[in-house]
Structure formats: structure tokens, C-alpha cells
Design a protein around this motif. Sequence first.
Motif, PDB file in Angstrom:
ATOM      1  N   GLU A 169     -21.206   7.106  47.720  1.00  0.00           N
ATOM      2  CA  GLU A 169     -19.850   6.660  47.416  1.00  0.00           C
ATOM      3  C   GLU A 169     -19.673   6.478  45.913  1.00  0.00           C
ATOM      4  N   SER A 170     -18.501   6.833  45.423  1.00  0.00           N
ATOM      5  CA  SER A 170     -18.170   6.559  44.035  1.00  0.00           C
ATOM      6  C   SER A 170     -17.681   5.121  43.922  1.00  0.00           C
ATOM      7  N   ASN A 171     -17.530   4.631  42.699  1.00  0.00           N
ATOM      8  CA  ASN A 171     -17.034   3.269  42.490  1.00  0.00           C
ATOM      9  C   ASN A 171     -15.644   3.080  43.090  1.00  0.00           C
ATOM     10  N   ARG A 172     -14.794   4.111  42.927  1.00  0.00           N
ATOM     11  CA  ARG A 172     -13.441   4.003  43.473  1.00  0.00           C
ATOM     12  C   ARG A 172     -13.464   4.001  44.998  1.00  0.00           C
ATOM     13  N   GLN A 173     -14.338   4.813  45.603  1.00  0.00           N
ATOM     14  CA  GLN A 173     -14.409   4.858  47.063  1.00  0.00           C
ATOM     15  C   GLN A 173     -14.930   3.555  47.652  1.00  0.00           C
ATOM     16  N   SER A 174     -15.749   2.827  46.902  1.00  0.00           N
ATOM     17  CA  SER A 174     -16.324   1.579  47.414  1.00  0.00           C
ATOM     18  C   SER A 174     -15.453   0.363  47.142  1.00  0.00           C
ATOM     19  N   ALA A 175     -14.298   0.548  46.505  1.00  0.00           N
ATOM     20  CA  ALA A 175     -13.435  -0.588  46.171  1.00  0.00           C
ATOM     21  C   ALA A 175     -12.873  -1.240  47.433  1.00  0.00           C
ATOM     22  N   GLU A 176     -12.818  -2.585  47.431  1.00  0.00           N
ATOM     23  CA  GLU A 176     -12.292  -3.347  48.559  1.00  0.00           C
ATOM     24  C   GLU A 176     -11.333  -4.417  48.050  1.00  0.00           C
TER      25      GLU A 176
END
Length: 241
Positions: A169-176
Motif C-alpha cells: 500500500e502507498s501512504n495515500r492508500q493507507s490513509a484513514e
Amino acid sequence: MGQKRLAAMIEQDTGVWLNNSFDNQEWLEKHYSDSAPSKRSICYWYAEFKRGRTDTDDIPSTGRPNDAVIPENVEKTLKIIMSDRKVKVREIADIRKISAGSVHTIIHEHLGMKKVFSKCVPCLLTPEQKQQRIDDSKSCLDMFTRNKSQFLRRYIAMDETWIHHFTPESNRQSAEWHAAGESRPKRPKAQQSAGKIMTSVFWDTHGIIFIDYLQKGQTINSDYYIVLLERWSVYYIALLE
């Protein structure tokens, strides 16, 4: 205070300044507090005018003439560079039996040349291949000009890319979404898998049409492209029907 102004003041009345060097330094420090010259500078100009100097200009330095920078070496250096564009300065110096500094002077000041890095391009084309691309581009431009909508509907592009078996996962994909005060989420550090596969993708104005995956052990060559285009043609004809 500049050295020329100081020298001019001493030159106007050398006798008075020589007899009162300590008082003169105090006078200069009082009237030129931010730029008063040092005692060493004052004594230097005293001595210069006492020896008979008559001007305040800097004495031109007489450096050793560069005997190596002559028209013959300039011409020979140019020939060496034109025969081998990657030749080193030290190699030119060894061939011409002159110093590396002289070679630098010849190259930069007399020839106006400098060493630059090569630019990476996808591939080097022959003149025939370049002309073929120009002809194909003009042909496509003519078809586009005649009927834009029909051209875009029938125009299909193709490209290749490597797809890894696992991509983290990229940083953006892992954002919550988190409320104020909540701790940030954590995830273990991961890298792309070593395993990957070459993928050929065909698409048009509406999106991806056809995807082909290179089989393990198979090599991309002319035979592969022939088979790939045949499979694509069969698939596209079936799609139109």
C-alpha cells in the motif's frame, strides 16, 4: 577608505605624513572610523612614494606567459577531440606534451567547448526508421483531420509494463479518517515482491480493451509480437461482432 584615496593624501604632502605617522593614523581613525586603513598600509604607501612612485594605480603583475596556448596546439587539440569526443583532458595533455591546465584553457577559452553527459532515450533509430515514423505520423494526422470522431473510435494504443506479484500500500492508500486525539495507524514496512510479469495492454478512447501476460520463460522478440498481434486481431474482430 580605499587605497587610492589614502595614497593620494600621502602623495599630496608626503613630508608631513612621514614626520607624523602615529598622529596621522589617529587622525584617520577619528575621521574614517569604519574604513580607516591599518598602520601597515600607511607605512607601505609612505615607502612607495619615498622611493619615487608617482601614481596610485596597482602595478600590473608580470606573470609567466603560457607558451603552450598557441594556434598549433589549439588546432591539434580540436582534431583530437573531434576524433574522440570522450577523450580525457589528461590524455590530450599527454599527446600534446603540455600541462592539463593549458588543455583546459584551450578547450574552454579558445574552442568554447565543454563536456556534457549523454541523454538517455528509449532507443536509437536509423534515418530510415525516423523517416518511417514521420510518414506514419503525417498519415495519422491526415486521417484525424478528415474525421476526428471516426479516427479516435478506431485508434488503438499499446504499451508494456511490469506488474509485481505483490505491491504494498502507498501512504495515500493507507490513509484513514481519525478523530482528534486518536493515534495514527501503524503498518509494517513492506517491499515490492521480486516476482513480476510483463504485461501488454491495448486501449482506446473508451478504456482498456485487451491485456496479455508474458508466459514464464518466453522472450519478447519479433515472433512474440507477431503472435500477440494475431491474438489481438482475433479478439478485436470477435468484440466487434
